[in-house]
Design a protein around this motif. Structure first.
Motif, mmCIF file in Angstrom:
data_model
loop_
_atom_site.group_PDB
_atom_site.id
_atom_site.type_symbol
_atom_site.label_atom_id
_atom_site.label_comp_id
_atom_site.label_asym_id
_atom_site.label_seq_id
_atom_site.Cartn_x
_atom_site.Cartn_y
_atom_site.Cartn_z
ATOM 1 N N THR A 164 9.189 0.124 4.144
ATOM 2 C CA THR A 164 8.513 1.347 3.701
ATOM 3 C C THR A 164 9.048 1.758 2.330
ATOM 4 O O THR A 164 10.195 1.474 1.969
ATOM 5 C CB THR A 164 8.743 2.507 4.695
ATOM 6 O OG1 THR A 164 10.148 2.731 4.835
ATOM 7 C CG2 THR A 164 8.127 2.201 6.046
ATOM 8 N N GLN A 224 0.870 -1.186 0.000
ATOM 9 C CA GLN A 224 0.000 0.000 0.000
ATOM 10 C C GLN A 224 0.902 1.231 0.000
ATOM 11 O O GLN A 224 1.294 1.737 1.055
ATOM 12 C CB GLN A 224 -0.918 0.032 1.235
ATOM 13 C CG GLN A 224 -1.974 1.123 1.086
ATOM 14 C CD GLN A 224 -2.641 1.556 2.381
ATOM 15 O OE1 GLN A 224 -2.059 1.461 3.450
ATOM 16 N NE2 GLN A 224 -3.862 2.047 2.271
ATOM 17 N N VAL A 225 1.260 1.669 -1.186
ATOM 18 C CA VAL A 225 2.177 2.812 -1.303
ATOM 19 C C VAL A 225 1.701 3.748 -2.399
ATOM 20 O O VAL A 225 0.958 3.348 -3.303
ATOM 21 C CB VAL A 225 3.623 2.353 -1.637
ATOM 22 C CG1 VAL A 225 4.202 1.473 -0.552
ATOM 23 C CG2 VAL A 225 3.684 1.639 -2.984
ATOM 24 N N ASN A 233 2.882 5.894 7.087
ATOM 25 C CA ASN A 233 1.884 4.970 7.662
ATOM 26 C C ASN A 233 2.529 3.821 8.435
ATOM 27 O O ASN A 233 1.830 2.915 8.892
ATOM 28 C CB ASN A 233 1.026 4.350 6.544
ATOM 29 C CG ASN A 233 0.136 5.372 5.883
ATOM 30 O OD1 ASN A 233 -0.071 6.458 6.425
ATOM 31 N ND2 ASN A 233 -0.387 5.056 4.721
ATOM 32 N N CYS A 258 4.613 -0.386 3.017
ATOM 33 C CA CYS A 258 3.682 0.733 3.184
ATOM 34 C C CYS A 258 4.437 2.054 3.035
ATOM 35 O O CYS A 258 5.668 2.081 2.984
ATOM 36 C CB CYS A 258 2.996 0.658 4.545
ATOM 37 S SG CYS A 258 4.116 0.856 5.928
ATOM 38 N N SER A 259 3.682 3.141 2.986
ATOM 39 C CA SER A 259 4.299 4.465 2.899
ATOM 40 C C SER A 259 5.008 4.753 4.217
ATOM 41 O O SER A 259 4.520 4.344 5.274
ATOM 42 C CB SER A 259 3.231 5.534 2.702
ATOM 43 O OG SER A 259 2.428 5.191 1.628
ATOM 44 N N ILE A 318 -7.405 -2.232 5.893
ATOM 45 C CA ILE A 318 -6.087 -2.887 5.807
ATOM 46 C C ILE A 318 -6.035 -4.066 6.783
ATOM 47 O O ILE A 318 -5.502 -5.142 6.461
ATOM 48 C CB ILE A 318 -4.961 -1.865 6.115
ATOM 49 C CG1 ILE A 318 -4.929 -0.783 5.040
ATOM 50 C CG2 ILE A 318 -3.600 -2.549 6.250
ATOM 51 C CD1 ILE A 318 -4.552 -1.257 3.655
ATOM 52 N N VAL A 349 4.888 -6.878 4.057
ATOM 53 C CA VAL A 349 4.001 -5.737 3.830
ATOM 54 C C VAL A 349 4.895 -4.536 3.524
ATOM 55 O O VAL A 349 5.897 -4.308 4.203
ATOM 56 C CB VAL A 349 3.122 -5.449 5.066
ATOM 57 C CG1 VAL A 349 2.401 -4.115 4.931
ATOM 58 C CG2 VAL A 349 2.091 -6.571 5.259
ATOM 59 N N THR A 409 -4.440 3.141 -1.846
ATOM 60 C CA THR A 409 -3.845 4.003 -0.809
ATOM 61 C C THR A 409 -4.911 4.668 0.053
ATOM 62 O O THR A 409 -4.605 5.182 1.124
ATOM 63 C CB THR A 409 -2.989 5.113 -1.458
ATOM 64 O OG1 THR A 409 -3.720 5.669 -2.554
ATOM 65 C CG2 THR A 409 -1.671 4.567 -1.963
ATOM 66 N N VAL A 418 0.394 0.672 10.155
ATOM 67 C CA VAL A 418 0.374 -0.498 9.272
ATOM 68 C C VAL A 418 1.231 -1.624 9.869
ATOM 69 O O VAL A 418 0.825 -2.789 9.883
ATOM 70 C CB VAL A 418 0.858 -0.147 7.840
ATOM 71 C CG1 VAL A 418 0.964 -1.398 6.985
ATOM 72 C CG2 VAL A 418 -0.093 0.846 7.176
#
Ligand code: MCA
Ligand code: AMP
Length: 534
Positions: free
Chosen positions: A150, A81-82, A132, A128-129, A114, A126, A107, A136
């Motif tokens: 990340t 999720q980025v 987050n 992620c940004s 999530i 996983v 996103t 996350v």
């Protein structure tokens, strides 16, 4: 002038790689289509960066090596999720290359969403940004995920730091057609989201069919302005360009004026209808701006005839509309070649080669030409089933193995398919799917709410948007604004109803079923004349 930047690390000579064509790994086939000269530009971004084909080769190798170094089990899921970036795209390709399963996540999804996907898919990794990471990683570690990285849209984050330590060559894993390549979550009309399992064979066959159907040719340049967490941007657009060795003009976010300014450098554009209506609202969209374009493709939601005609009038180009689903990738397309027929506005064209498409009545029999019924499909593009939901999978297939799309349509005497509605209670807003049942579930759980109904109504920008109609519990008072605020704190923003009404009761038929058609009729004019997004 775009700056050529190394994707992950400074350049090293790369070794000669072999791509045995009996390897049905999707990456191997895409890679074989890269131009021989890897020094050319493959992707040029709206932030002024340029990535060569060699950068894609090396970046995906390093990322694939990082994934392999984690000693994941075969079939491990990599949930991502980025924000959109070329590195995020390379992570997708690297996941294929290393033989794992890619799980892209919108996103806009928030904690509860999530939390569900991670618990259901049990990803080994996983990504992620950076912003987050706190929430996350908490969700992921609680669900047993071992690795959380990340990745920012500015090439920052731990994923690239770790990948930079890896060698920049990688022998693509051998995959069979039936091996899983990706899981795409799609919401259900009842209950929770289902993960559609797509194989290398599904994606590969569809990409190859579209390459021919849409006449991809040397020199094509694609404007890529869609998100890369759904089928349209991640598969249809990306695979199309890669399989043709075509350069991409890459937009992190769709900005109509910025895209129009680049049209003269491109030949192919793909978008959901909202992208077309937003560009039409700009005077800069002229015949001159599209002088080098070859093809405009629309899909993911119905393209209004009004938009189809306005585009033709303004640009001289006829949009090619096609139809697909997360479970099936692309199913039908209007013709590319005039010799195969006209592109007919309001229709989604003919079934693609290899795709079986039939229209059946309630009794399960094929309907005559022009009659409206349930669209069922079959073909090498049709998914393997829903992740860990054998029962749901069985329900969605007919006894003879055809997939029930949930769309209602008809086929005319010339073979054109028209989608006239859906048997599934679904709103398609700006190309994103919103399931009323999910929103109603959240509303009904709120204090003071007795029941609710969410319906889709026409909207000039998003095509269709959700409107909520809520009944308070006896003796309670609820405020529409507060309900919407509460939804906003829990759900992805595109799912939030654009208006909410508190009423005394919902209309019901004699059987006690809520008459959503009456609500749709009552509210259909709510956004008439509204300009742009609310
Ligand atoms: C943003 N908002 C939306 C949507 N997008 N509301 C409803 N529907 C949407 N699609 C919310 C925002 O959160 C914001 O609310 C308000 O609307 C205005 O946002 P705006 O800045 O105008 O939105 P945006 O960021 O410009 O995004 C609009 C968009 C985007 C570019 C049209 O939605 C988009 O990229 N759509 C494409 C989706 C897609 O790729 N679908 C393909 C699925 P607030 O102000 O309250 O926060 S694949 C598929 O369907 C199949 C298989 C197929 O056939 O392709
Ligand atoms: P998704 O679940 O995101 O894969 O959405 C798939 C659904 O989008 C299909 O079942 C259709 O209802 C809809 N869809 C996709 N393309 C079109 C189109 N060109 N016209 C109408 N509906 C479409």
């Amino acid at each position: 002038m775009a700056r050529l930047v190394p994707a992950v690390l400074p350049q090293f000579p790369i070794s000669r790689l072999s791509f045995p064509m009996d390897n049905r790994n999707l990456f191997a086939v895409l890679r074989a289509a890269f131009p021989e000269d890897l020094s050319g530009i493959a992707v040029e971004t709206d932030t002024g960066l340029a990535y060569s084909w060699r950068d894609l080769e090396r970046g995906t190798a390093m990322l694939a090596n990082l994934l392999r170094s984690l000693r994941l089990e075969p079939g491990a899921r990599i949930a991502v999720q980025v924000d959109k970036s070329v590195e995020a795209m390379m992570l997708y390709l690297a996941t294929l290359r290393a033989g794992y399963v890619f799980l892209p996540l919108n996103t806009a999804y928030q904690k509860a969403e999530i939390g569900y996907f991670v618990a259901n898919a049990e990803p080994a990794v996983v990504v992620c940004s950076p912003g987050n990471f706190g929430w996350v990683s908490k969700i992921a570690f609680q669900a047993g995920t071992r690795h959380v990285f990340t990745l920012g849209d500015d090439r920052g984050g731990t994923l690239l730091q770790r990948a930079a330590l890896q060698p920049d060559t990688h022998e693509t894993v051998a995959s069979g057609e039936d091996d899983l390549a990706a899981i795409l979550y799609t919401s259900g009309t009842t209950g929770r989201s289902k993960g559609a399992m797509l194989t290398h064979g599904n994606l590969l066959s569809n990409a190859q069919v579209l390459k021919t159907a849409w006449g991809w040719q040397p020199g094509d340049v694609l404007i890529h302005a869609l998100p890369i967490f759904h089928v349209h941007g991640l598969f249809v657009a990306l695979h199309g360009a890669l399989l043709n060795g075509s350069r991409m003009l890459w937009f992190g976010k769709f900005e109509p004026c910025a895209v129009i300014a680049k049209l003269a450098e491109a030949t192919v554009f793909m978008g959901v209808p909202t992208l077309y209506t937003r560009m039409l609202a700009e005077p800069a969209l002229t015949r001159h701006a599209v002088r080098n374009m070859r093809l405009f493709v629309s899909g993911s939601a119905p393209l209004l005839l009004e938009t189809f005609n306005a585009w033709q009038e303004r640009t001289g180009h006829t949009i090619l509309e096609r139809y697909g689903m997360s479970e099936t990738v692309m199913l039908s397309s209007n013709p590319y070649q005039a010799s195969d027929g006209d592109r007919r506005g309001g229709t989604v064209g003919f079934p693609l080669p290899g795709v079986g498409l039939r229209v059946r009545g309630d009794d399960g029999h094929d309907l005559a030409t022009g009659e409206i019924g349930a669209i069922e499909v079959t073909g090498p593009n049709v998914f393997k089933g829903y992740w860990r939901m054998p029962e749901k999978t069985r329900e969605e297939f007919t006894a003879d193995g055809w997939f029930r799309t949930g769309d209602l349509g008809r086929i005319d005497e010339r073979g054109y398919v028209t989608i006239v509605g859906r048997s599934k209670d679904l709103i398609i807003s700006g190309g994103y799917n919103v399931y009323p049942a999910e929103i109603e579930g959240y509303l009904n759980d709120m204090p003071g709410v007795a029941e609710s109904a969410v319906v889709g109504v026409p909207h000039p920008d998003f095509g269709e948007v959700g409107v909520a109609v809520v009944v308070a519990s006896k003796g309670e008072r609820v405020a529409a604004d507060a309900l919407v605020a509460s939804l906003k704190s829990q759900l992805a923003n595109f799912k939030i109803p654009k208006r909410c009404f508190v009423v005394d009761e919902l209309p019901r038929n004699a059987m006690g079923k809520v008459q959503k058609n009456l609500l749709r009729e009552q509210h259909k004019g709510l956004f008439d004349g509204a300009v742009g997004s609310p």
